[in-house]
Design an enzyme around this catalytic site. Structure first.
Site, PDB file in Angstrom:
ATOM      1  N   SER A  36     -10.979  -0.323   2.400  1.00 49.33           N
ATOM      2  CA  SER A  36     -10.439  -1.002   3.693  1.00 49.33           C
ATOM      3  C   SER A  36     -10.202   0.303   4.642  1.00 49.33           C
ATOM      4  O   SER A  36      -9.550   1.167   3.983  1.00 49.33           O
ATOM      5  CB  SER A  36      -9.262  -1.713   3.138  1.00 49.33           C
ATOM      6  OG  SER A  36      -9.649  -2.916   2.592  1.00 49.33           O
ATOM      7  N   ARG A  57       0.838  -1.230  -0.045  1.00 48.34           N
ATOM      8  CA  ARG A  57       0.123   0.038   0.088  1.00 48.34           C
ATOM      9  C   ARG A  57       0.812   1.248  -0.082  1.00 48.34           C
ATOM     10  O   ARG A  57       0.562   2.210   0.616  1.00 48.34           O
ATOM     11  CB  ARG A  57      -1.014   0.204   1.141  1.00 48.34           C
ATOM     12  CG  ARG A  57      -2.018  -1.123   1.240  1.00 48.34           C
ATOM     13  CD  ARG A  57      -2.750  -1.138  -0.168  1.00 48.34           C
ATOM     14  NE  ARG A  57      -3.772  -2.137  -0.189  1.00 48.34           N
ATOM     15  CZ  ARG A  57      -3.489  -3.457  -0.615  1.00 48.34           C
ATOM     16  NH1 ARG A  57      -2.476  -3.735  -1.436  1.00 48.34           N
ATOM     17  NH2 ARG A  57      -4.239  -4.466  -0.595  1.00 48.34           N
ATOM     18  N   GLU A  71      -5.777   3.323   6.490  1.00 46.09           N
ATOM     19  CA  GLU A  71      -5.588   3.293   5.002  1.00 46.09           C
ATOM     20  C   GLU A  71      -6.509   4.359   4.162  1.00 46.09           C
ATOM     21  O   GLU A  71      -5.748   4.873   3.215  1.00 46.09           O
ATOM     22  CB  GLU A  71      -6.176   1.931   4.216  1.00 46.09           C
ATOM     23  CG  GLU A  71      -5.785   1.744   2.760  1.00 46.09           C
ATOM     24  CD  GLU A  71      -5.790   0.601   2.188  1.00 46.09           C
ATOM     25  OE1 GLU A  71      -6.286   0.367   0.993  1.00 46.09           O
ATOM     26  OE2 GLU A  71      -5.572  -0.542   2.967  1.00 46.09           O
TER      27      GLU A  71
END
Length: 302
Positions: free
Chosen positions: A226, A176, A297
């Site tokens: 998410s 990520r 996130e």
């Protein structure tokens, strides 16, 4: 120092090649459908216009932020700044060894383009919200794959405002994250690796991935994807939250999804404050139970 009236930039930004809107509601431009008006919402019509506008704003020492598909962003009730959208950077072309995609192309448009051309290798991204630029920026991934694995080349504007090109193996992709995220750079165009494939096999793979998304994720309600980054490989955030009895916990209209506890959904009129308070409740509970401090996130714009 007197506060700058951003409306004074309307004419200049328009002539540099952009659609410019005043007081644009940001809930129209985010998947979570949260956010009040931004002072200026600027959509450059080309990469050249994007580069020129960023150069101009930097010369004016005026703050701005880049918005792709808004799939992991939560806006405040008002945003007293300039938002530059990539939505008009929407060209996609197939070449001999890959495809060239401007940053504002939705990920799913790329997937369906590949299907139409019989190009395989990106099916794992089927159903992923957001744009290609955003996906590369955060090295988006799903079902065992990450987009960084198929990136050949990226054109971007670095943190000093200089336009650059970089090969995929130099993008510092990690879970990520990427060079672009760590430096705050702006992705302009991407080249991805694909290969010739059978259309029916590609279509079947797409349907399989989409079916798995529909089964596991709360796609029937607005969300920002998410909510938290997995802190380490074997720590599963959603199942941990569920095990702590937090599933369906809510603050205002922001709620932990009762389908997948790793998602926060908007049940109608959630605000950024609702989301922030719910995130803090989740983080406190997980920290107390496991000793792990979760990292968001989703991006909370201030």
């Amino acid at each position: 120092m007197a506060k700058r009236d951003l409306r004074s930039y309307f004419h200049k930004l328009s002539t540099l090649g952009a659609d410019v809107r005043l007081n644009e509601p940001m809930k129209w431009h985010t998947t979570m459908k949260i956010g009040g008006p931004a002072a200026l919402f600027v959509s450059p019509h080309s990469i050249e216009a994007m580069t020129g506008i960023i150069d101009f704003l930097r010369s004016e020492a005026t703050l701005y932020r880049i918005l792709g598909g808004g799939s992991n962003v939560v806006f405040p009730d008002s945003y007293d700044g300039i938002v530059i959208s990539t939505r008009n950077l929407n060209l996609i072309e197939a070449g001999d060894s890959g495809i060239s995609i401007q940053a504002g192309v939705p990920v799913n448009s790329v997937i369906w383009f590949c299907l139409s051309k019989g190009l395989a290798g990106l099916e794992f991204l089927t159903g992923l919200p957001g744009t290609i630029g955003g996906a590369v920026f955060m090295n988006a991934g799903a079902f065992g794959g990450e987009i960084g694995e198929v990136v050949k080349l990226v054109e971007y504007i670095d943190e000093k405002g200089i336009a650059r090109r970089i090969n995929g193996d130099s993008c510092e992709f990690s879970y990520r994250s990427s060079l672009f995220r760590s430096l705050g750079s702006t992705v302009l165009r991407v080249e991805l690796k694909v290969e010739q494939g059978d259309k029916e096999v590609i279509r079947s793979n797409m349907q399989d991935i989409l079916g798995r998304r529909l089964e596991k994720q709360p796609l029937d309600l607005p969300s920002a994807g998410s909510a938290f980054v997995r802190p380490y490989q074997d720590f599963f955030v959603g199942s941990t939250i569920e095990r702590l009895g937090l599933k369906a916990l809510s603050v205002g209209d922001a709620q932990i999804s009762d389908k997948h506890a790793g998602f926060i959904v908007n049940r109608g009129n959630a605000t950024q404050r609702d989301v922030v308070l719910l995130i803090e409740k989740i983080k406190d509970a997980v920290r107390e139970a496991t000793g792990v401090t979760l990292e968001e996130e989703i991006q909370i714009w201030r």
